[in-house]
Design an enzyme around this catalytic site. Structure first.
Site, PDB file in Angstrom:
ATOM      1  N   GLU A  12       0.839  -1.211   0.000  1.00 53.79           N
ATOM      2  CA  GLU A  12       0.000   0.000   0.000  1.00 53.79           C
ATOM      3  C   GLU A  12       0.864   1.247   0.000  1.00 53.79           C
ATOM      4  OE1 GLU A  12      -2.888  -0.015   3.188  1.00 53.79           O
ATOM      5  OE2 GLU A  12      -3.406  -2.098   2.793  1.00 53.79           O
ATOM      6  N   SER A  32      -6.922  -2.340   8.571  1.00 52.57           N
ATOM      7  CA  SER A  32      -8.218  -3.002   8.702  1.00 52.57           C
ATOM      8  C   SER A  32      -8.343  -3.548  10.118  1.00 52.57           C
ATOM      9  CB  SER A  32      -8.335  -4.125   7.686  1.00 52.57           C
ATOM     10  OG  SER A  32      -7.246  -4.999   7.810  1.00 52.57           O
ATOM     11  N   ASP A  43      -8.475   0.853   1.051  1.00 50.57           N
ATOM     12  CA  ASP A  43      -7.035   0.763   1.296  1.00 50.57           C
ATOM     13  C   ASP A  43      -6.323   2.057   0.936  1.00 50.57           C
ATOM     14  OD1 ASP A  43      -7.160  -1.872   2.125  1.00 50.57           O
ATOM     15  OD2 ASP A  43      -6.668  -2.703   0.158  1.00 50.57           O
ATOM     16  N   GLU A  56      -8.576  -1.010  -3.855  1.00 50.00           N
ATOM     17  CA  GLU A  56      -8.337  -2.164  -2.987  1.00 50.00           C
ATOM     18  C   GLU A  56      -6.993  -2.732  -3.441  1.00 50.00           C
ATOM     19  OE1 GLU A  56     -10.353  -3.475  -0.604  1.00 50.00           O
ATOM     20  OE2 GLU A  56      -9.107  -5.252  -0.262  1.00 50.00           O
TER      21      GLU A  56
END
Lengths: 154, 154
Positions: A12, A32, A43, A56
């Site tokens: 990420e 999360s 995300d 995502e």
């Protein structure tokens, strides 16, 4: 942090840094499991000149040929994009570091009611996604070509 | 989580829930100190129909008459909004639970090169901010009037 979570965090963060260096405003969602049930937590969100992209993010290993994603995640992502007036994507980090960006519409629905992404390498490269968003941005294309070549060396 | 961090988290979450219930797509940034130096991490981003709002969120206690904000936070917030093509705000949760939204342009620069927000109660209410963003949205105004009245009871 578990090894799996850390690797997911790193992916990420990597995509966030690439998009930031391309001039996007970027925000990663909180980890999360941070206890929020009422809202969908993406995300990654990136925005530039009023265009909004929500991602995502998944990474796949060498032996994975498809990814399965829970329906709640996909539907949440679509809802988020609809509210924002933006576009929803699944971003896959392939082994070796190349990125492929899949439109949420490319997902198949499984018999169990979840979503499946086949042909992980078929998604568009980052530069093609951004070309779609900002056509004819010469310097952007050049920049991403340098990214793509560094990917090939990975 | 320290008590101060938890209260800050609760305020961010509260504003996120209000904006989500008003139809915004909302994403809270990760907790500060998550080790990212290259990008500015906003507290909260909200988007609706292509309009993007980015917030720095503070709560103030009864005896505070002004807030001081580090210049890096303010400049980061402005940079983020500029990249996104959005607007930057400081959202203050007053004691009792009312929210006041201040434009980043309302901040004063201190001699030390940081920023000061005076007249914490002078910021606009949420409903006035949203009225500015979505003029003549009747149901939105009604909804927020009910929020504001519940604030008065707090």
């Amino acid at each position: 942090m578990s090894s799996r979570k850390r690797r997911s965090y790193e992916a990420e963060n990597e995509l966030a840094n690439i998009l930031w260096s391309l001039g996007f405003a970027v925000v990663r969602g909180p980890a999360s499991g941070s206890g929020v049930r009422r809202r969908f937590q993406p995300d990654l969100v990136a925005a530039k000149n009023g265009k909004i992209l929500v991602f995502e993010i998944k990474r796949c290993s060498r032996d994975e040929t498809a990814l399965y994603i829970e329906s709640s995640q996909v539907l949440g992502l679509q809802e988020w994009a609809k509210r924002a007036g933006g576009e929803a994507f699944i971003a896959i980090r392939l082994p070796g570091g190349e990125w492929r960006i899949h439109d949420v519409g490319d997902l198949e629905i499984t018999k169990g009611g979840n979503f499946k992404l086949k042909d992980l390498k078929k998604g568009v490269r980052l530069r093609d996604l951004l070309e779609r968003i900002e056509p004819k941005s010469k310097s952007l294309t050049e920049f991403l070509e340098s990214y793509d070549s560094s990917e090939h060396h990975a």
